[in-house]
Design a protein around this motif. Structure first.
Motif, short mmCIF file in Angstrom:
data_model
loop_
_atom_site.label_atom_id
_atom_site.label_comp_id
_atom_site.label_asym_id
_atom_site.label_seq_id
_atom_site.Cartn_x
_atom_site.Cartn_y
_atom_site.Cartn_z
N PRO A 1 -9.92 4.30 25.53
CA PRO A 1 -10.84 3.65 26.47
C PRO A 1 -10.42 3.76 27.94
O PRO A 1 -9.23 3.89 28.26
N ASP A 2 -11.40 3.67 28.82
CA ASP A 2 -11.15 3.71 30.26
C ASP A 2 -10.17 2.62 30.69
O ASP A 2 -9.32 2.85 31.55
N ALA A 3 -10.28 1.45 30.08
CA ALA A 3 -9.39 0.34 30.45
C ALA A 3 -7.94 0.70 30.16
O ALA A 3 -7.04 0.33 30.93
N GLU A 4 -7.68 1.41 29.07
CA GLU A 4 -6.31 1.83 28.75
C GLU A 4 -5.81 2.85 29.76
O GLU A 4 -4.66 2.80 30.19
N PHE A 5 -6.69 3.77 30.14
CA PHE A 5 -6.31 4.76 31.15
C PHE A 5 -5.99 4.09 32.48
O PHE A 5 -5.00 4.40 33.13
N GLN A 6 -6.82 3.16 32.88
CA GLN A 6 -6.60 2.45 34.14
C GLN A 6 -5.30 1.65 34.09
O GLN A 6 -4.53 1.63 35.06
N ALA A 7 -5.02 1.02 32.95
CA ALA A 7 -3.79 0.23 32.82
C ALA A 7 -2.54 1.09 32.95
O ALA A 7 -1.61 0.76 33.68
N HIS B 1 1.06 2.42 36.34
CA HIS B 1 2.51 2.54 36.18
C HIS B 1 3.03 3.97 36.30
O HIS B 1 4.25 4.17 36.38
N PHE B 2 2.13 4.95 36.26
CA PHE B 2 2.55 6.35 36.30
C PHE B 2 1.66 7.15 37.26
O PHE B 2 0.43 7.08 37.15
N PRO B 3 2.26 7.94 38.15
CA PRO B 3 1.47 8.88 38.94
C PRO B 3 0.80 9.89 38.00
O PRO B 3 1.25 10.06 36.85
N GLU B 4 -0.20 10.58 38.47
CA GLU B 4 -0.98 11.48 37.62
C GLU B 4 -0.13 12.52 36.89
O GLU B 4 -0.31 12.76 35.70
N LYS B 5 0.80 13.16 37.59
CA LYS B 5 1.65 14.19 36.96
C LYS B 5 2.49 13.59 35.84
O LYS B 5 2.60 14.16 34.75
N LEU C 1 1.80 10.92 34.13
CA LEU C 1 0.90 10.53 33.05
C LEU C 1 0.50 11.75 32.21
O LEU C 1 0.44 11.67 30.98
N ALA C 2 0.26 12.86 32.88
CA ALA C 2 -0.05 14.09 32.14
C ALA C 2 1.15 14.48 31.27
O ALA C 2 0.98 14.81 30.08
N ASP C 3 2.35 14.43 31.82
CA ASP C 3 3.56 14.79 31.06
C ASP C 3 3.80 13.81 29.91
O ASP C 3 4.17 14.22 28.80
N LEU C 4 3.58 12.53 30.15
CA LEU C 4 3.73 11.53 29.10
C LEU C 4 2.75 11.80 27.96
O LEU C 4 3.11 11.71 26.78
N THR C 5 1.54 12.18 28.29
CA THR C 5 0.53 12.45 27.27
C THR C 5 0.86 13.73 26.51
O THR C 5 0.64 13.80 25.29
N ILE C 6 1.43 14.71 27.18
CA ILE C 6 1.91 15.91 26.48
C ILE C 6 3.01 15.52 25.49
O ILE C 6 3.01 15.99 24.34
N ALA C 7 3.92 14.65 25.90
CA ALA C 7 4.99 14.20 25.01
C ALA C 7 4.42 13.50 23.78
O ALA C 7 4.87 13.72 22.66
#
Length: 149
Positions: A104-110, A114-118, A120-126
């Motif tokens: 959900p959008d709310a989870e993305f916003q939350a 705490h994480f800059p975009e880069k 967050l992208a790396d965290l999601t890859i992990a």
């Protein structure tokens, strides 16, 4: 009993995943945060091999046993986990359960707080990578190293 040795049979494929693992390791995210997320994803998926591995990695990295045993119930652990760790764990849960959550959008916003975009992208890859590793290890019944001792 392990069904087959995928690390030998599909060595090039596993090496490719290893390249992603190396990328995540060099991404700039703290190693302890990455291992924490790897552990939580593995707990959700029920991967004994990966739970064993990442618990050991966190212990070697200095995580206290008191904190380690509470990873699966992190929302009830109070301030034991930092705000960034809690955000990463929540994101790991919603991304791992994508078929149920649709992220959900709310989870993305939350998590974005705490994480800059880069990062967050790396965290999601992990998170995605650990889901792949879990599915392979579970499918072929790779036993945890602890079971070999």
């Amino acid at each position: 009993t392990q069904r087959l040795d995928y690390t030998t049979l599909a060595a090039a494929g596993m090496k490719a995943f290893g390249g992603v693992y190396g990328y995540v390791s060099r991404s700039g995210l703290p190693a302890s945060l990455i291992d924490l997320v790897y552990l939580r994803v593995s707990q959700i998926n029920g991967c004994a091999y990966c739970i064993d591995m990442h618990s050991r990695d966190l212990t070697k990295g200095g995580m206290a046993l008191d904190k380690l045993v509470l990873v699966s119930v992190w929302p009830e652990a109070g301030s034991l986990f930092t705000a960034q760790e809690r955000a990463a764990l929540r994101w790991a849960e919603t991304v791992t359960r994508v078929a149920e959550t649709a992220v959900p959008d709310a989870e993305f916003q939350a998590v974005s707080a705490h994480f800059p975009e880069k990062e967050l992208a790396d965290l999601t890859i992990a998170i995605g990578l650990m889901n792949v590793y879990n599915r392979i290890a579970i499918s072929f019944r790779r036993p945890p190293d602890a079971a070999a001792h």
